[in-house]
Each structure stands twice: as C-alpha cells, then as structure tokens.
Design a protein around this motif. Structure first.
Motif, mmCIF file in Angstrom:
data_model
loop_
_atom_site.group_PDB
_atom_site.id
_atom_site.type_symbol
_atom_site.label_atom_id
_atom_site.label_comp_id
_atom_site.label_asym_id
_atom_site.label_seq_id
_atom_site.Cartn_x
_atom_site.Cartn_y
_atom_site.Cartn_z
ATOM 1 N N SER A 97 -11.688 -26.708 8.194
ATOM 2 C CA SER A 97 -10.277 -26.501 8.523
ATOM 3 C C SER A 97 -9.450 -27.751 8.234
ATOM 4 C CB SER A 97 -10.105 -26.040 9.971
ATOM 5 O OG SER A 97 -10.830 -26.860 10.847
ATOM 6 N N MET A 98 -10.095 -28.928 8.214
ATOM 7 C CA MET A 98 -9.371 -30.134 7.805
ATOM 8 C C MET A 98 -9.455 -30.364 6.296
ATOM 9 S SD MET A 98 -9.923 -32.644 11.137
ATOM 10 C CE MET A 98 -10.248 -34.046 10.145
ATOM 11 N N GLN A 99 -10.101 -29.428 5.603
ATOM 12 C CA GLN A 99 -10.230 -29.460 4.135
ATOM 13 C C GLN A 99 -10.852 -30.748 3.607
ATOM 14 O OE1 GLN A 99 -6.183 -27.139 3.243
ATOM 15 N NE2 GLN A 99 -7.570 -27.275 1.518
ATOM 16 N N LEU A 160 -10.451 -28.265 -2.128
ATOM 17 C CA LEU A 160 -10.648 -29.207 -1.017
ATOM 18 C C LEU A 160 -11.350 -28.528 0.162
ATOM 19 C CD1 LEU A 160 -7.332 -31.239 -1.225
ATOM 20 C CD2 LEU A 160 -9.629 -32.120 -1.649
ATOM 21 N N PRO A 213 -0.932 -25.418 18.792
ATOM 22 C CA PRO A 213 -0.617 -24.448 19.858
ATOM 23 C C PRO A 213 -0.531 -23.019 19.307
ATOM 24 C CG PRO A 213 1.332 -25.723 19.257
ATOM 25 C CD PRO A 213 0.199 -26.303 18.489
ATOM 26 N N ILE A 215 1.666 -21.035 18.723
ATOM 27 C CA ILE A 215 2.777 -20.746 17.807
ATOM 28 C C ILE A 215 2.419 -21.046 16.340
ATOM 29 C CG2 ILE A 215 3.966 -22.984 17.900
ATOM 30 C CD1 ILE A 215 6.584 -21.288 18.328
ATOM 31 N N ILE A 216 1.361 -21.842 16.108
ATOM 32 C CA ILE A 216 1.042 -22.221 14.723
ATOM 33 C C ILE A 216 -0.408 -21.933 14.313
ATOM 34 C CG2 ILE A 216 0.378 -24.655 15.159
ATOM 35 C CD1 ILE A 216 2.808 -23.533 12.396
ATOM 36 N N GLU A 219 -1.257 -19.231 11.663
ATOM 37 C CA GLU A 219 -0.834 -19.622 10.305
ATOM 38 C C GLU A 219 -1.863 -20.555 9.671
ATOM 39 O OE1 GLU A 219 1.297 -19.250 12.829
ATOM 40 O OE2 GLU A 219 2.376 -17.560 11.935
ATOM 41 N N THR A 220 -2.431 -21.466 10.480
ATOM 42 C CA THR A 220 -3.430 -22.387 9.904
ATOM 43 C C THR A 220 -4.663 -21.613 9.458
ATOM 44 O OG1 THR A 220 -4.601 -22.887 11.976
ATOM 45 C CG2 THR A 220 -2.685 -24.235 11.472
ATOM 46 N N LYS A 222 -4.777 -18.383 8.524
ATOM 47 C CA LYS A 222 -4.446 -17.588 7.340
ATOM 48 C C LYS A 222 -4.500 -18.486 6.091
ATOM 49 C CE LYS A 222 -2.172 -14.526 4.619
ATOM 50 N NZ LYS A 222 -2.437 -13.140 4.303
ATOM 51 N N ALA A 223 -3.963 -19.691 6.205
ATOM 52 C CA ALA A 223 -3.980 -20.628 5.078
ATOM 53 C C ALA A 223 -5.418 -20.940 4.674
ATOM 54 C CB ALA A 223 -3.243 -21.916 5.450
ATOM 55 N N VAL A 226 -6.989 -17.841 2.884
ATOM 56 C CA VAL A 226 -6.477 -17.684 1.522
ATOM 57 C C VAL A 226 -7.103 -18.740 0.614
ATOM 58 C CG1 VAL A 226 -4.383 -17.881 0.095
ATOM 59 C CG2 VAL A 226 -4.304 -16.621 2.254
#
Lengths: 391, 97
Positions: A97-99, A160, A213, A215-216, A219-220, A222-223, A226
C-alpha cells in the motif's frame, strides 16, 4: 555471453540478486530458504556484492527494514519461507500500500502444526491478498529469470509494487540445476536503476503510511487495486522484452498439449514438470489430456485462463493448500470464480495434494486425472478430494 | 492538498498515498467526534489556565481579556477541562442542546 553453471537453485537466487545489484538485503534465515541468505551474506562479506546486509532478529523486522530501505530509494531484496512469511504478514500489506518495490523469493513451505519444513503452498495462500505481485516458478532457471524481471517490473514507475517469486521448498530450492546466467552488462541494461519518485529525503520531506480516516481510506484501496490490475500490462511487456533479450519466454498461463485436449490438469510451481511426464505418457496411450500451468498468481490472469481452458470438458485443479472449512483449495475456488460467468466452460474438479512435502509421482498425476474424469462423469464436482490421504 | 479530503478521488492520491505537504494534520476535524461540548462561565473563571494545561488536544486558547475557550473544530469533548476546573467554570452540555 551467458554462462551455464551447475548450481543449487538457492545459491543461484542469491547470484541473481547480486546481478541485479541489490543495494540492501534484510533477511532472517529459515528452512528451506536458509541457503539463499547464507550465500548472500557470504557474497557481501567477501566483497563480491556491494550491498548493505542487515541481519535482523525476526522476519517481521526483516520486512520492516526492507520497507525503510526501499522508501529511501534503495533496491531491496529479501527471502523467507513458511512461518517466516506469516510473521511478515502485517508488514507485507504496508509494502504494497506504500508502493515500495521490495523483491522477495518465498521458498514455499507448509505451516505448523505439526511442524513441517517441507513444501506446500499454505504459506503463499495465506498472503494471497497482501497486494503483492506474485509469480510462481517451475524450475531454477525460471526462478533466476523472474527474480531479475521482478526488479524491473516492481520498480517500473507505472507499477511501484513489491513482487514475490514463489518456488517450492526443497523440490526447487535444494536441487542442483544447470542455470544460464546473463552477463552483468546485459542485466545492467535490462534493469534500469531504481528511482522512487518521492523517496524519503531530508531535502524533500514526505509522510509515508500516514493516518487514513474513513473519509479517504476507500479511495486509497481503490487506487491500490487499479494499480495492481494495471501492473499486468507491464509484466507482459517485461516478459516480452526478457524473451527478446535472453531468448527465454514467459507468459501468465502456460499450456502444454492443451489445444485439443478434452481434459486439462492445472498445477502451479514445480509440480508442472512431473505432471508433464504424466501427460506425455497418457498422450502416448491416445488419451486427450493436457496441462495448464498457472505462473502469474497476482494480478490474476482472468483473460488468459478463460482462453486456455474454454474448449475443455473437464479441468482438474490441483491445490497444494487447504482452505479449512471452505471450498477446498484456494486456486480451484478462484478458477471456478473466473469461469462462472462464461457461457462455454469446463467442469472444474478440485484436488488438494502434495501437502507438507508429500510427493506426487507421474503415476500419481495419472491417478488424479483418471479420478477427476470419474468425478466429472458422476457430476459430483462440487466436492473436493485430498489426494493420497489414507482413509 | 489542493482539495479538501472529502472531495479527493482515488485518482487524486499521490503514489502510495504519500503526504507531500507538512503539517496538514491541522486540516483534520476531530471536533466531529464530540458528543458533548464545554461551556465556559467567565463569571466563575479565575483565569488560572488549568483547562489550557490539561486539554489533551491543545485546543483551548486564551483571549485578549484573559478568559479561555475551546476551538470546537478540534475539541473532542473529552471533558477533562470541566473535571479539572476547580471553580466549576466549565460545564459539559450534550451536542444536541
């Protein structure tokens, strides 16, 4: 010119990391991975490899040190097996997740208890969803080639991501095999220097692995999804380029005599070679059987799998791990999921076998295929069987 | 960050969700965790500053007249200020009131 060397596969992996000019190795020894890190330590101590070797107190620390190194922009390599992989588990999610494009060879080993140092895929399947690119190797040459490819794929700006190369414990790790090593200059050309676009650096401070949190967070993720999906294109390009350069070609799914076969067997890792011997024998006897070898495990090659099996009547999947209380083998359940929506698809029959280092001989594969055909004819393919278990 | 967090799409995120801007934790509204808010009674306040010292969020400030108040963007409503205030100048009231 490439050099052909008779070498233990574990040592060959260390040599591949040397050819790739890994800047940092942080690893903890565990059977059957020990020879890889032992040889790396020797290469560094002898001054043959310009690498920071970080001896750590556990696999959890090994992976954590790898994250730090990779985040600072270092080309990073490690290796583990079985329980060690499980101890790394939570940190592996952080790498993806930190690529951070850490490359790791996993010498597949069964999980305790009872204690087993022998090979199966229980360790791999437990880290299936960690977001790493995962490639299964069938022999020593494939392992070496894919370690080189792993650096190029993982460190690609479009990707990455960390990459795991899986090889079967003992079956591959401890076998001595002729391996072709490319020239250093060829490897240097094939793997460009690693440049993380935003590494940890005092001149340009960034925060990695920050608080996310509600709210985000979605999105992380989904990124991340993808990005892993999109890495397939880069993997294919890398293998294509590798083939052009070194004349050895790799694809996500390998087919062996599968074009007109009514019955297909699917394996992963080193078992493919033994299965091919069984397929050869059965085809010699006029049987319409073929073999599918799944090399790319993540991202899962949906298109290639559907294409490879669509004309078969029965597909027999051999898993080397068990999803307790679940649908049997994890690979079989993914193949079923991949085919569920297809109009034209084979019946899928699941077997679990080769657990904790139990051998499957060519005669064993023949038995699996015959039993699979029997099950498909009876229409009882929703059940799975553990091959060779004493009742 | 160019947009508020709630408007960022997955495409807007940096590689590996890296945060490139220093100090942007100040944009995070912890005030919406609150179920009770502190009310300051300046008739009882002796300007001792204990509420300011004890506030774990660091969100209590002193105004020009020397009285104290909480920044409700950050105040989580923990009630420590009200408990520590010995002249009982601070009371916690439910948010819905």
């Amino acid at each position: 010119m490439a050099k052909r060397v008779g070498i233990e596969v574990s040592l060959a992996i260390a040599e591949a990391a040397k050819l790739a000019r890994a800047d940092v190795v942080a690893a903890y020894p565990i059977t059957p991975q020990t020879h890889i890190v032992e040889h790396l330590a020797k290469l560094v101590a002898d001054g043959e490899m310009d690498t920071q070797y970080i001896p750590v107190e556990s696999e959890h620390s090994a992976m954590s040190a790898c994250l730090g190194a990779s985040a600072a922009g270092a080309r990073t390599f490690t290796a583990t097996a079985g329980q060690g992989l499980e101890l790394m588990h939570e940190v592996m999610y952080v790498a993806s997740s930190m690529q951070l494009p850490v490359v790791m060879t996993v010498v597949n080993r069964a999980l305790s208890a009872p204690l087993s140092v022998w090979g199966d895929h229980s360790d791999v399947m437990a880290v299936r969803d960690t977001g790493w690119i995962q490639i299964f190797a069938e022999n020593g040459q494939e392992t070496v080639d894919n370690v080189l490819c792993a650096f190029r794929i993982g460190e690609d700006r479009r990707v990455l991501l960390p990459v795991m190369i899986h090889l079967d414990g003992f079956y591959l790790s401890h076998v001595i095999e002729p391996v072709l090593f490319p020239e250093q200059s060829q490897v240097d050309k094939f793997i460009p220097p690693y440049q993380h676009p935003m590494p940890l650096h005092p001149d340009r401070p960034v925060t990695m692995g920050a608080f996310g949190p509600p709210i985000i967070y979605a999105e992380t993720k989904k990124a991340q999804e993808v990005n892993l999906e999109a890495s397939k294109e880069v993997i294919l390009q890398c293998w294509d380029e590798f083939g052009k350069t070194f004349k050895r070609y790799y694809s996500p799914v390998e087919s062996y005599h599968s074009e007109k076969a009514k019955v297909l067997l699917l394996t992963m890792g080193s078992f493919g070679e033994t299965a091919m011997t069984a397929i050869d024998k059965m085809r010699g006897e006029g049987r319409e059987v073929g073999l599918i070898r799944l090399r790319l495990w993540r991202p899962f090659p949906f298109k290639e799998i559907r294409q490879a099996v669509k004309n078969a009547e029965a597909l027999i999947v051999l898993d080397r791990a068990l999803s307790f209380g679940g649908p049997g083998g994890p690979v079989c359940s993914e193949i079923k999921a991949a085919l569920y929506g297809e109009d034209k698809k084979p019946k899928v029959i699941g077997f679990v076998g080769g657990l904790g280092g139990r051998d499957i001989t060519p005669a064993g594969f023949e038995e699996i295929i015959n039993r699979g055909i029997e099950i498909s004819q009876k229409g009882s393919e929703n059940e799975f069987e553990i091959f060779g278990v004493r009742e | 960050m160019t947009k508020p967090e709630g408007e960022l799409t997955w495409r807007d995120l940096e590689i590996g969700s890296i945060v490139t801007e220093a100090g942007n934790a100040s944009q995070y509204q912890t005030g919406d965790w609150r179920s009770e808010r502190p009310i300051f009674d300046n008739n009882k306040c002796i300007k001792c500053g204990l509420c300011y010292i004890f506030c774990p969020e660091g969100c209590i400030g002193q105004n020009a007249e020397g009285y104290f108040d909480a920044d409700l963007f950050y105040c989580k409503g923990c009630g420590i200020c009200a408990r520590e205030c010995w002249p009982k100048a601070i009371s916690m009231v439910p948010e819905e009131e």
